[in-house]
Design an enzyme around this catalytic site. Structure first.
Site, PDB file in Angstrom:
ATOM      1  N   LYS A   1      68.595  16.530  43.599  1.00 45.15           N
ATOM      2  CA  LYS A   1      68.894  17.159  44.871  1.00 45.15           C
ATOM      3  C   LYS A   1      70.368  17.020  45.254  1.00 45.15           C
ATOM      4  CE  LYS A   1      68.377  19.190  48.702  1.00 45.15           C
ATOM      5  NZ  LYS A   1      69.807  19.491  48.638  1.00 45.15           N
TER       6      LYS A   1
ATOM      7  N   CYS B   1      63.679  21.978  31.810  1.00 42.74           N
ATOM      8  CA  CYS B   1      64.377  20.907  32.539  1.00 42.74           C
ATOM      9  C   CYS B   1      64.105  19.530  31.941  1.00 42.74           C
ATOM     10  CB  CYS B   1      63.942  20.904  34.001  1.00 42.74           C
ATOM     11  SG  CYS B   1      63.955  22.529  34.776  1.00 42.74           S
TER      12      CYS B   1
ATOM     13  N   HIS C   1      71.827  19.120  38.982  1.00 40.44           N
ATOM     14  CA  HIS C   1      70.755  19.381  38.010  1.00 40.44           C
ATOM     15  C   HIS C   1      71.222  20.351  36.920  1.00 40.44           C
ATOM     16  CE1 HIS C   1      66.939  19.959  36.211  1.00 40.44           C
ATOM     17  NE2 HIS C   1      66.454  20.917  36.998  1.00 40.44           N
TER      18      HIS C   1
ATOM     19  N   CYS D   1      66.221  22.440  47.910  1.00 39.68           N
ATOM     20  CA  CYS D   1      66.450  22.889  46.531  1.00 39.68           C
ATOM     21  C   CYS D   1      67.563  22.091  45.860  1.00 39.68           C
ATOM     22  CB  CYS D   1      66.825  24.367  46.520  1.00 39.68           C
ATOM     23  SG  CYS D   1      65.620  25.449  47.332  1.00 39.68           S
ATOM     24  N   SER D   2      67.393  21.817  44.579  1.00 43.34           N
ATOM     25  CA  SER D   2      68.449  21.161  43.809  1.00 43.34           C
ATOM     26  C   SER D   2      69.572  22.156  43.534  1.00 43.34           C
ATOM     27  CB  SER D   2      67.889  20.590  42.503  1.00 43.34           C
ATOM     28  OG  SER D   2      67.313  21.612  41.711  1.00 43.34           O
TER      29      SER D   2
ATOM     30  N   ILE E   1      72.861  24.122  41.510  1.00 43.75           N
ATOM     31  CA  ILE E   1      73.342  24.763  40.281  1.00 43.75           C
ATOM     32  C   ILE E   1      74.521  23.937  39.776  1.00 43.75           C
ATOM     33  CG2 ILE E   1      74.468  26.819  39.352  1.00 43.75           C
ATOM     34  CD1 ILE E   1      72.861  28.401  41.506  1.00 43.75           C
TER      35      ILE E   1
END
Length: 394
Positions: A337, A84, A341, A216-217, A219
């Site tokens: 978020k 990342c 991402h 969670c961030s 997709i």
């Protein structure tokens, strides 16, 4: 030698129709156009990408750059991977090349096309950024790894389940609201932290206990790019420029089992080095974009930056320090978020966001006359850490 950013580009983040080749080429072209130079002046290109081999059945992305302009043929074009943090790692390579004198103008492109696979496939690809023998191969996912941080933080500092949920919901709400002002963000939402806390499990299920869906961030598909050169060249092209005053990195053990699971240990090292290199303190920073791949990560980033002491990250939210009208606004773009991402693009996206904020063209809430910004980008479960300080020079 000072290195500056003179051109930026940033695609919409989300589920996009473009393929990985189109994302790379369009973002590269737009950054060169914004830099007000000819493509033939670009000496080398670095493409930041994590998973094209798995996501898109395409390794060897460097030569895709040649499609940007025929003048780039026979130039150096290289892919950089650091999970990342691939984007920040690629920018560091470009800085080194410019400072050495080998390169006059560099182009860095971060791109990822993740939605070509289903959720199970994406999860498996991302797990390859963990320590495979003990983590990914054993079924550990990245929500699972950051759940270990959440549990470690809770156990080490003695938080209750309710305290943990409240601080995480406040991070999530803040960033979704910030994304309302970013036209390129993936998931802008006018949602309060109470709304998140009161959601039924059907809308906010546990993904990896104690992390829920809203922790969670996303997709994401997307790309971002920057054109870089030394300060003398930059001044000859543009009046207002942004200097990369420091880009410092620190790696740790790949396996989370060998590191504390209640802090970003190497992240603290990278940030301290960046402060020292740029000759600044936390009090000099007007804003920061930090790696909130999961809500616990933003809390840990507050403490790594020194906004609060260890254990007291929640105070940054309670006291309003990190909100858009606070002393040190965090993730004005919406962050990972809510902005999205696309893994390999994230570090470059952060650089674009910082540059545009400093030049009055923010993706998100525009601050009044900001002069210094910081980005904190991590790879894997914070095994790779990059802290970058940006300064506006007029």
């Amino acid at each position: 030698m000072s290195v500056c950013i003179i051109g930026t580009s940033h695609t919409k983040f989300g589920k996009l129709p473009e393929n990985i080749y189109e994302l790379i080429v369009s973002s590269g072209k737009n950054a060169i156009k914004d830099a007000q130079i000819d493509a033939k002046e670009i000496d080398a290109i670095w493409i930041a990408n994590y998973g094209s081999l798995d996501f898109n059945n395409q390794g060897h992305l460097g030569p895709v750059s040649v499609e940007i302009d025929e003048s780039i043929r026979f130039k150096t074009c290289v892919k950089v991977e650091s999970a990342c943090a691939s984007g920040s790692a690629a920018i560091l390579q470009a800085i080194n090349a410019i400072e050495s004198g080998r390169v006059k103008f560099a182009l860095v492109i971060g791109a990822e096309k993740m939605t070509s696979l289903n959720t199970k496939g994406i999860t498996e690809v991302l797990a390859k950024g963990s320590y495979w023998p003990q983590e990914g191969q054993m079924g550990m996912t990245f929500p699972g790894l950051f759940a270990e941080y959440a549990k470690g933080y809770q156990a080490h500092f003695g938080f209750s389940n309710e305290q943990l949920r409240q601080m995480f919901a406040k991070v999530s709400s803040k960033n979704h609201k910030n994304a309302l002002l970013n036209p390129l963000a993936q998931m802008p939402l006018d949602i309060s932290y109470e709304d998140i806390l009161n959601m039924p499990d059907s809308k906010n299920p546990i993904i990896a206990d104690p992390l829920r869906l809203f922790d969670c961030s996303l997709i994401t598909d997307g790309a971002a790019a920057v054109v870089m050169t030394n300060i003398e060249n930059a001044r000859s092209i543009k009046h207002e420029i942004v200097e990369i005053a420091a880009l410092e990195s620190a790696c740790d053990y790949l396996s989370l089992s060998k590191r504390p699971n209640y802090e970003f240990t190497a992240g603290k090292v990278a940030i301290k080095r960046a402060y020292e290199k740029a000759k600044i303190t936390l009090n000099d920073i007007d804003f920061a974009e930090v790696h909130d791949c999961f809500t616990i990560a933003e809390i840990l980033a507050y403490e790594a930056l020194g906004i609060t002491s260890d254990k007291e990250g929640y105070k940054a939210l309670e006291e309003g320090i990190v909100y858009k009208d606070g002393k040190i606004p965090i993730n004005l773009s919406g962050g990972l978020k809510a902005k999205g991402h696309p893994v390999g693009a994230t570090g470059v996206s952060m650089a674009v966001i910082a540059t545009r904020q400093l030049t009055g063209k923010a993706l998100g809430f525009q601050l009044n006359n900001p002069k210094i910004g910081l980005t904190f980008n991590i790879g894997g479960s914070a095994a790779s850490n990059f802290a970058t300080v940006f300064k506006r020079i007029s």
